[in-house]
Design a protein around this motif. Structure first.
Motif, PDB file in Angstrom:
ATOM      1  N   LEU A 146       0.824  -1.212   0.000  1.00 14.78           N
ATOM      2  CA  LEU A 146       0.000   0.000   0.000  1.00 14.78           C
ATOM      3  C   LEU A 146       0.853   1.255   0.000  1.00 14.78           C
ATOM      4  O   LEU A 146       0.505   2.254  -0.616  1.00 14.78           O
ATOM      5  N   ILE A 147       1.985   1.212   0.690  1.00 11.65           N
ATOM      6  CA  ILE A 147       2.803   2.427   0.783  1.00 11.65           C
ATOM      7  C   ILE A 147       3.499   2.711  -0.538  1.00 11.65           C
ATOM      8  O   ILE A 147       3.723   3.873  -0.899  1.00 11.65           O
ATOM      9  N   THR A 148       3.820   1.660  -1.312  1.00  9.51           N
ATOM     10  CA  THR A 148       4.519   1.899  -2.574  1.00  9.51           C
ATOM     11  C   THR A 148       3.565   2.066  -3.742  1.00  9.51           C
ATOM     12  O   THR A 148       3.978   2.519  -4.801  1.00  9.51           O
ATOM     13  N   MET A 149       2.296   1.684  -3.550  1.00 10.39           N
ATOM     14  CA  MET A 149       1.374   1.700  -4.678  1.00 10.39           C
ATOM     15  C   MET A 149       1.227   3.113  -5.226  1.00 10.39           C
ATOM     16  O   MET A 149       0.967   4.053  -4.487  1.00 10.39           O
ATOM     17  N   GLY A 150       1.405   3.243  -6.531  1.00  6.43           N
ATOM     18  CA  GLY A 150       1.397   4.553  -7.148  1.00  6.43           C
ATOM     19  C   GLY A 150       2.789   4.907  -7.652  1.00  6.43           C
ATOM     20  O   GLY A 150       2.930   5.573  -8.660  1.00  6.43           O
ATOM     21  N   ARG A 152       5.267   6.897  -6.798  1.00  5.21           N
ATOM     22  CA  ARG A 152       5.912   8.197  -6.882  1.00  5.21           C
ATOM     23  C   ARG A 152       7.300   8.096  -6.250  1.00  5.21           C
ATOM     24  O   ARG A 152       7.558   7.214  -5.437  1.00  5.21           O
ATOM     25  N   LYS A 153       8.164   9.011  -6.606  1.00  2.06           N
ATOM     26  CA  LYS A 153       9.558   8.934  -6.172  1.00  2.06           C
ATOM     27  C   LYS A 153       9.659   8.923  -4.651  1.00  2.06           C
ATOM     28  O   LYS A 153      10.337   8.095  -4.049  1.00  2.06           O
ATOM     29  N   ILE A 154       8.911   9.853  -4.023  1.00  2.00           N
ATOM     30  CA  ILE A 154       9.003   9.981  -2.569  1.00  2.00           C
ATOM     31  C   ILE A 154       8.506   8.711  -1.888  1.00  2.00           C
ATOM     32  O   ILE A 154       9.073   8.250  -0.896  1.00  2.00           O
ATOM     33  N   GLN A 155       7.463   8.097  -2.473  1.00  2.00           N
ATOM     34  CA  GLN A 155       6.951   6.857  -1.880  1.00  2.00           C
ATOM     35  C   GLN A 155       8.005   5.760  -1.926  1.00  2.00           C
ATOM     36  O   GLN A 155       8.218   5.056  -0.944  1.00  2.00           O
ATOM     37  N   LEU A 156       8.665   5.629  -3.079  1.00  2.00           N
ATOM     38  CA  LEU A 156       9.660   4.570  -3.222  1.00  2.00           C
ATOM     39  C   LEU A 156      10.801   4.764  -2.236  1.00  2.00           C
ATOM     40  O   LEU A 156      11.209   3.847  -1.538  1.00  2.00           O
ATOM     41  N   VAL A 157      11.273   6.012  -2.140  1.00  2.00           N
ATOM     42  CA  VAL A 157      12.419   6.267  -1.281  1.00  2.00           C
ATOM     43  C   VAL A 157      12.054   6.041   0.179  1.00  2.00           C
ATOM     44  O   VAL A 157      12.801   5.413   0.941  1.00  2.00           O
ATOM     45  N   GLU A 158      10.864   6.539   0.584  1.00  2.00           N
ATOM     46  CA  GLU A 158      10.464   6.368   1.974  1.00  2.00           C
ATOM     47  C   GLU A 158      10.190   4.903   2.299  1.00  2.00           C
ATOM     48  O   GLU A 158      10.447   4.447   3.406  1.00  2.00           O
ATOM     49  N   SER A 159       9.645   4.164   1.316  1.00  2.00           N
ATOM     50  CA  SER A 159       9.289   2.781   1.629  1.00  2.00           C
ATOM     51  C   SER A 159      10.530   1.916   1.777  1.00  2.00           C
ATOM     52  O   SER A 159      10.481   0.916   2.487  1.00  2.00           O
ATOM     53  N   ILE A 160      11.638   2.293   1.136  1.00  2.00           N
ATOM     54  CA  ILE A 160      12.867   1.518   1.362  1.00  2.00           C
ATOM     55  C   ILE A 160      13.234   1.565   2.840  1.00  2.00           C
ATOM     56  O   ILE A 160      13.514   0.557   3.482  1.00  2.00           O
ATOM     57  N   LYS A 161      13.167   2.778   3.402  1.00  2.00           N
ATOM     58  CA  LYS A 161      13.434   2.930   4.832  1.00  2.00           C
ATOM     59  C   LYS A 161      12.470   2.083   5.653  1.00  2.00           C
ATOM     60  O   LYS A 161      12.863   1.319   6.533  1.00  2.00           O
ATOM     61  N   TYR A 162      11.183   2.244   5.323  1.00  2.00           N
ATOM     62  CA  TYR A 162      10.135   1.571   6.083  1.00  2.00           C
ATOM     63  C   TYR A 162      10.289   0.053   6.041  1.00  2.00           C
ATOM     64  O   TYR A 162      10.251  -0.624   7.072  1.00  2.00           O
ATOM     65  N   VAL A 163      10.513  -0.467   4.836  1.00  2.00           N
ATOM     66  CA  VAL A 163      10.616  -1.921   4.691  1.00  2.00           C
ATOM     67  C   VAL A 163      11.851  -2.437   5.410  1.00  2.00           C
ATOM     68  O   VAL A 163      11.791  -3.437   6.135  1.00  2.00           O
ATOM     69  N   THR A 164      12.979  -1.758   5.238  1.00  2.00           N
ATOM     70  CA  THR A 164      14.208  -2.248   5.860  1.00  2.00           C
ATOM     71  C   THR A 164      14.082  -2.265   7.383  1.00  2.00           C
ATOM     72  O   THR A 164      14.462  -3.247   8.036  1.00  2.00           O
ATOM     73  N   ALA A 234       4.170   9.878   3.097  1.00  2.00           N
ATOM     74  CA  ALA A 234       4.405   9.646   1.671  1.00  2.00           C
ATOM     75  C   ALA A 234       3.179   9.131   0.906  1.00  2.00           C
ATOM     76  O   ALA A 234       2.887   9.631  -0.168  1.00  2.00           O
ATOM     77  N   PRO A 235       2.455   8.121   1.427  1.00  2.00           N
ATOM     78  CA  PRO A 235       1.386   7.524   0.612  1.00  2.00           C
ATOM     79  C   PRO A 235       0.168   8.424   0.476  1.00  2.00           C
ATOM     80  O   PRO A 235       0.090   9.456   1.132  1.00  2.00           O
ATOM     81  N   PRO A 236      -0.818   8.039  -0.388  1.00  2.00           N
ATOM     82  CA  PRO A 236      -2.049   8.813  -0.530  1.00  2.00           C
ATOM     83  C   PRO A 236      -2.812   8.917   0.793  1.00  2.00           C
ATOM     84  O   PRO A 236      -2.576   8.121   1.707  1.00  2.00           O
TER      85      PRO A 236
ATOM     86  N   LEU B  89      13.503  -6.665  -3.591  1.00  2.00           N
ATOM     87  CA  LEU B  89      14.269  -6.619  -4.843  1.00  2.00           C
ATOM     88  C   LEU B  89      13.496  -5.847  -5.911  1.00  2.00           C
ATOM     89  O   LEU B  89      14.067  -5.006  -6.619  1.00  2.00           O
ATOM     90  N   VAL B  90      12.202  -6.112  -5.994  1.00  2.00           N
ATOM     91  CA  VAL B  90      11.394  -5.384  -6.981  1.00  2.00           C
ATOM     92  C   VAL B  90      11.365  -3.896  -6.635  1.00  2.00           C
ATOM     93  O   VAL B  90      11.491  -3.036  -7.507  1.00  2.00           O
ATOM     94  N   LEU B  91      11.226  -3.615  -5.341  1.00  2.00           N
ATOM     95  CA  LEU B  91      11.211  -2.221  -4.894  1.00  2.00           C
ATOM     96  C   LEU B  91      12.509  -1.524  -5.282  1.00  2.00           C
ATOM     97  O   LEU B  91      12.498  -0.392  -5.785  1.00  2.00           O
ATOM     98  N   ALA B  92      13.636  -2.223  -5.071  1.00  2.00           N
ATOM     99  CA  ALA B  92      14.922  -1.633  -5.411  1.00  2.00           C
ATOM    100  C   ALA B  92      15.019  -1.361  -6.900  1.00  2.00           C
ATOM    101  O   ALA B  92      15.494  -0.307  -7.337  1.00  2.00           O
ATOM    102  N   TYR B  93      14.509  -2.317  -7.694  1.00  2.00           N
ATOM    103  CA  TYR B  93      14.561  -2.149  -9.149  1.00  2.00           C
ATOM    104  C   TYR B  93      13.741  -0.935  -9.573  1.00  2.00           C
ATOM    105  O   TYR B  93      14.195  -0.090 -10.347  1.00  2.00           O
ATOM    106  N   ARG B  94      12.509  -0.827  -9.005  1.00  2.00           N
ATOM    107  CA  ARG B  94      11.651   0.304  -9.345  1.00  2.00           C
ATOM    108  C   ARG B  94      12.295   1.623  -8.920  1.00  2.00           C
ATOM    109  O   ARG B  94      12.245   2.616  -9.657  1.00  2.00           O
TER     110      ARG B  94
END
Lengths: 494, 113
Positions: A146-150, A152-164, A234-236, B89-94
């Motif tokens: 849900l956090i990455t859906m969509g 957007r750049k900010i979502q992707l960057v923030e979700s890396i932190k969140y997931v890790t 970040a997310p909607p 991995l998919v997240l990193a790729y995106r």
């Protein structure tokens, strides 16, 4: 057998699976999702009322009696949270219909909402530590999506932190489970409690309990909340509201269970640590809420303050303080969802997120302005609204147990909540309007109605405390006397 | 045997922490994967010894049976860690496609679009 108590998890799960097959049919997705939320709410209320008559319910999967099998246990505390979760999700779904957009809707948005709810309800209901881990993972994996859906750049960057961060904390969770199993040889929560009471909570077990404290603090945002403001903004809007209202509460629930049912012997160490962490969380959250001028950040830091406030109740560890904390949990789930929705709506209407850049919104959207006003009062704890009763009980508990520092910081944090929201109110809603007639974005009914529903809920809880009181006091009594829970689960065969 | 596995777990955690602290996104993901394997091995070791009896369900005459619970636990945990690693991995790729970098320092402090 009480097969009904698996329903709050099974209904969302099945709905999610069914909705996957209806990817392109937006309308049927909407209808099914609303029907399924209503069904979950109804079933949960039935269960809660059965608990009042028959005591704590449990379901042994496959007929394996505890402590050997895996099981679901429903007591008043977990069911209250399940009901609130279902109601909040149901109302948020209405908001999603008009705000999330066709692109999300046809990319499995609703299924993942339901998987998230299944994970949350499962975590509330499970009576087994490993299943708690599994349900946490179900919830987290859906939240990652849900956090990455969509995308957007900010979502992707923030979700890396969140997931890790969450992968790390899951790792700690597994290590904690491994050590606990190695030490006492069971994972059933009631059985764990019995075994630990038998051998006494030595230093080794206290260290393990602190390990679980770290795990759940990371999930709940107690002191270790550095990941929270970024990833919640970040997310909607709908997703942020869902996260802000529900996700941290699961960590809080787990912490309540662990430290009232299992590790309640060394309160001098564990509960003091929780108390200190709660104080630091409230201070840090208050600083954060005042420091930023981005409306999403302010709102996210308000989540942090609430986490500290609720866990102050756990640190006091008396029946009245627990009651206050439970009231606050229910109140906070509803009002935080409302707060996030209004913040998101304001951003949608103005297209800006800095509070200095907007002004005079109450002239164009009076209803929204007054809803925000109600939210503000409710979060601060003004009497007819839902925040009041919890603060009274928490204060009473603090005086009873002599934890004056906690009391002072908890009530000071209320002032900071008020101030930070007042800043939003004065900057965004008060003053000269900057939107002229032509640029006026119409406020959709589908966005306003969920907010009104939440506002009605917070008023209803505030006025109808009488109706809620028996359930909450039962929940607090069960938390205070772990024997009730243990007796209901093990029924003599220890 | 237990000692060996414990040392192995320590080694895995060391490598994983080293990888987690690096700037490269893929290395971080590999670090989390290794970390979860370390946890699984630890779970295995914790179940009252690695192998103290015969396999359960294969016969009813053995003097003692090996504890089946840790195996069931890590089976579930492995599946979950696979899912999370695949997602990462998919997240990193995106992220790489979107931002054009996999350096975590460069991804820091991104302003809100």
């Amino acid at each position: 057998m009480n097969n009904i108590i698996v329903m709050p998890m099974i209904i969302p799960l099945m709905t999610g699976i069914i909705l996957i097959f209806l990817r392109t049919r937006t309308n049927s997705q909407r209808i099914i999702s609303i029907l399924s939320s209503i069904a979950t709410i109804a079933v949960s209320i039935v269960i809660l009322n059965r608990i009042q008559n028959e005591g704590i319910l449990r379901l042994d999967f496959g007929g394996w009696l505890p402590p050997y099998g895996i099981l679901f246990v429903a007591d008043s505390f977990s069911m209250l949270l399940v009901i609130t979760t279902s109601i909040v999700t149901g109302i948020l779904l209405i908001y999603a219909f008009s705000s999330i957009g066709i692109q999300h809707e046809s990319m499995f948005f609703y299924p993942f909402i339901f998987f998230l709810v299944a994970g949350i309800n499962g975590s509330f209901l499970t009576g087994d530590l490993f299943n708690l881990f599994v349900c946490f993972e179900v919830m987290l994996l859906s939240s990652y999506v849900l956090i990455t859906m969509g995308g957007r750049k900010i979502q992707l960057v923030e979700s890396i932190k969140y997931v890790t961060i969450n992968v790390l904390s899951s790792w700690f969770f597994l290590i904690g489970i491994a050590y606990l199993y190695g030490t006492v040889g069971t994972l059933n929560m009631a059985h764990l409690s019995v075994r630990i009471a038998e051998v006494g909570q030595g230093p080794l077990l206290t260290v393990i309990s602190l390990m679980f404290l770290i795990v759940f603090s990371l999930k709940a945002g107690l002191l270790l909340y550095f990941w929270l403001p970024g990833s919640y903004s970040a997310p909607p809007t709908v997703v942020a509201a869902l996260f802000g209202a529900l996700l941290t509460k699961v960590g809080i629930y787990a912490m309540f269970r662990m430290f009232t049912l299992i590790f309640y012997h060394e309160t001098i160490i564990t509960h003091t640590v929780i108390g200190i962490m709660a104080i630091l969380t409230m201070i840090g959250g208050s600083i954060g809420a005042l420091a930023y001028n981005d409306i999403r950040k302010i709102v996210s830091y308000n989540v942090v303050i609430a986490v500290g406030f609720i866990l102050a109740g756990l640190a006091m560890s008396s029946e009245i303080a627990f009651e206050g904390a439970i009231y606050y949990l229910i109140h906070d789930m509803i009002v935080k969802a409302l707060l996030f929705l209004i913040a998101g709506t304001v951003i949608y209407l103005t297209g800006k997120s800095k509070i200095e850049e907007m002004s005079g919104l109450i002239r164009n959207y009076p209803m929204l302005g007054w809803l925000f006003f109600i939210t503000m009062l409710s979060l601060t704890g003004i009497p007819p609204l839902s925040g009041f009763i919890s603060k009274v009980y928490l204060g009473q508990g603090a005086i009873e147990t002599g934890s004056y520092l906690l009391l002072a910081v908890a009530f000071m944090s209320g002032i900071f909540v008020l101030y930070s929201l007042l800043r939003i109110f004065l900057n965004c809603f008060w003053g000269e309007t900057i939107i002229n007639e032509d640029d006026d974005v119409p406020l959709k009914k589908g966005m306003l109605i969920p907010c009104i529903l939440f506002a009605i809920m917070t008023i209803a809880i505030g006025i109808g405390v009488e109706g809620l009181a028996p359930y909450v006091s039962d929940a607090a009594r069960t938390l205070m006397n772990p024997d009730i829970y243990i007796e209901a689960v093990l029924q003599g065969n220890r | 045997m237990e000692t060996l596995i414990t040392v192995l777990v320590g080694l895995l955690v060391t490598i994983a922490v080293y990888l987690l602290l690096s700037r490269n996104l893929i290395r971080v993901i590999l670090g989390t994967a290794l970390l979860s394997h370390a946890a699984h091995l630890l779970l295995m070791t914790m179940g009252k010894g690695l192998k103290k009896g015969s396999a359960p369900l294969l016969g009813e005459n053995a003097a003692s049976y090996v504890d089946a619970l840790p195996q069931a636990l890590i089976l579930t945990a492995i599946v979950i860690s696979f899912a999370v690693t695949a997602f990462l991995l998919v997240l990193a790729y995106r992220t790489y496609k979107k931002t054009g970098t996999d350096d975590l320092y460069a991804l820091r402090g991104l302003d809100d679009e």
